[in-house]
Design a protein around this motif. Sequence first.
Motif, PDB file in Angstrom:
ATOM      1  N   CYS A 189       0.821  -1.224   0.000  1.00  0.00           N
ATOM      2  CA  CYS A 189       0.000   0.000   0.000  1.00  0.00           C
ATOM      3  C   CYS A 189       0.850   1.269   0.000  1.00  0.00           C
ATOM      4  N   PHE A 190       2.090   1.151   0.483  1.00  0.00           N
ATOM      5  CA  PHE A 190       2.976   2.321   0.538  1.00  0.00           C
ATOM      6  C   PHE A 190       3.588   2.656  -0.831  1.00  0.00           C
TER       7      PHE A 190
ATOM      8  N   PRO B 244       2.483   3.141  -4.073  1.00  0.00           N
ATOM      9  CA  PRO B 244       2.011   4.269  -4.911  1.00  0.00           C
ATOM     10  C   PRO B 244       2.563   5.613  -4.440  1.00  0.00           C
ATOM     11  N   ILE B 245       2.686   5.771  -3.104  1.00  0.00           N
ATOM     12  CA  ILE B 245       3.232   7.031  -2.562  1.00  0.00           C
ATOM     13  C   ILE B 245       4.709   7.150  -2.941  1.00  0.00           C
ATOM     14  N   LEU B 246       5.444   6.025  -2.860  1.00  0.00           N
ATOM     15  CA  LEU B 246       6.859   6.034  -3.229  1.00  0.00           C
ATOM     16  C   LEU B 246       7.033   6.403  -4.702  1.00  0.00           C
TER      17      LEU B 246
ATOM     18  N   PHE C 211       4.988   8.185  -6.574  1.00  0.00           N
ATOM     19  CA  PHE C 211       4.657   9.603  -6.731  1.00  0.00           C
ATOM     20  C   PHE C 211       5.853  10.478  -6.367  1.00  0.00           C
ATOM     21  N   PHE C 212       6.477  10.191  -5.213  1.00  0.00           N
ATOM     22  CA  PHE C 212       7.641  10.971  -4.784  1.00  0.00           C
ATOM     23  C   PHE C 212       8.767  10.860  -5.810  1.00  0.00           C
TER      24      PHE C 212
ATOM     25  N   TYR D 289       7.913  12.990  -8.950  1.00  0.00           N
ATOM     26  CA  TYR D 289       7.877  14.421  -8.639  1.00  0.00           C
ATOM     27  C   TYR D 289       9.290  14.985  -8.464  1.00  0.00           C
TER      28      TYR D 289
ATOM     29  N   SER E 212      12.199  12.085   2.383  1.00  0.00           N
ATOM     30  CA  SER E 212      10.813  11.634   2.211  1.00  0.00           C
ATOM     31  C   SER E 212      10.775  10.118   2.054  1.00  0.00           C
TER      32      SER E 212
ATOM     33  N   LEU F 121       9.149   7.183   4.643  1.00  0.00           N
ATOM     34  CA  LEU F 121       8.207   6.156   4.197  1.00  0.00           C
ATOM     35  C   LEU F 121       8.733   4.754   4.455  1.00  0.00           C
TER      36      LEU F 121
END
Length: 576
Positions: A168-169, A171-173, A175-176, A179, A249, A253
């Motif tokens: 679950c983590f 997608p956030i990784l 994105f970072f 970006y 960041s 995470l």
Amino acid sequence: MRFPIKKFFSYYKPYRGLFLSVLACALLVSAVTLAFPLLVRYITKHVLEEDLSQALGKVYWIGGLMLVLAAVQNLGSYFVDYKGHEVGARMESDMRSELFAHMQKLSFDFYDKEKTGRLMSRLTNDLLLISELYHHGPEDYVRSLSRFFGALAILFFIDAPLTLVVLCFFPILVFFALYFNKKLNKALAGNKERIADVNAQAEDSLSGIRVVQSFAGERMEIEKFERENSRFLESRKQTYRAEALFYNSFEMLLQLITITVVIFGSAQIVRHKLDLADLITFLLYIGYMIEPIQRMTHMSTQLQEGVTGFQRFMEIMKLKPSIASKPDAAVLARVNGDIEFRRVSFHYEDRKTHVLNDLSLRIRPGEYVALVGPSGAGKTTLCSLIPRFYDATAGEVRLDGTDVRDLELESLRKNIGIVQQDVYLFAGTVMENLRYGNPAATDEEIIAAAVKANAHEFIMGLPQGYRSEIGQRGVKLSGGQKQRLSIARVFLKNPPIVIMDEATSALDNESEDIVKRSLESLAEGRTTIVIAHRLSTIRGAQRILVLTEDGLAEEGTHDELIARGGVYAQLYAKQF
């Protein structure tokens, strides 16, 4: 600028076998690394629960297997590190040679705009970063991805629900990563521009160190350098800020993933859905899965630096020489030296006004012609059109009846010898500099050329004669000595056409007299064009052409032009 993927990967081709063996070895190292936690799990979950008398033998056997695997892992890592770097270095060397060879082909108008220091930066800094990407990029991605997906598969095998929580983590990784990669790419491109400016400023100041010190301009040069250095520092600070945000960041995470595993895993143990051995193994593999992610985040900087470096490399490689031979260009065999300008006009790329405008003249084979006139009239430009350092914007420059644009460039320039006011000598010995005129010349031929140029006597007075080092740009020699070496080089080249561009204007009277005799000797039997400000040096010219901003104002012998009382007579009167 679209990234040229096909061209990027083409540099692997000569080393494909070695490179694939490095990748295979990297894959083997990752596989061996993934085996260790499974062996630990087997010992803690199965072996230690058996009868201890039987378990001890299995522990020793598994320990021996671990030692063998450790040896394989270390030998594989050694091969990957050593041969992988070698592949990268070889590719860097190939690219540097290709870039330098391409720069040699680019025309004068390119170097009129570019600074040497900036080009040096592309030859050194940029290619070093590309080399690191070529080696570490594929190898690290193979290692990291194989370790990541291998660990992920084993985690699913140990506990699928807990693995899904960890995923679950991701997608956030992602994105970072997307970006901050964009920000890093922009920052790193700026860094390369700034360090190129620093190199250009340093090269400019150090090349002119004698002028700097003679004008006591050290403080001014330091201020200019500090200005460029500060700009580079600011660009680096922006990069470090983006990197710090990016990496921290990710670290945050990744720590959350570990905490989540500990909490959820412990809850699973309490519910008797997971045992302690599996949780320990799970945490080990989480570490194995996190480590590639950490490596890949750090690799993102390397990737961006390599990509921007390759883009800058391709910027130069895509440039086409503005002056080049046509596919069907004629190779010059025998040259008579008949030069004709037919309604020639020319202006430089960054200027709208013409330096030459609708100029026509002819120089006969073997004729000794002098070009005189005020500065800015286009004398040097006119002569630069003959060897095609620039091309006429209108009209034709003909050699023996053929447009020079229809002649093969190398054969054209081999038949033209140029003696310039600002002599450039390379770092090295006298012999090496003279041999530049004819690389195939024997030592005897080189000495004969030096004798003709009145250079032999002073050369023999040097500490090691022809083997003496003369320093960068010939700084250990006087102006007259450098000029005589330049003339000797042209004697050695033995061209049918000679252009002398104010060859004596910067010399004292004694040196001028010696160089003048050398030039007169060089001019015998050749079509010769002399650009002169010192009118005393061209009194013996067969024809004098007076060039002004309005074009060809007068022509004739010295006596004829003096008698006419025109532009030449006025110039002569000012000097004498």
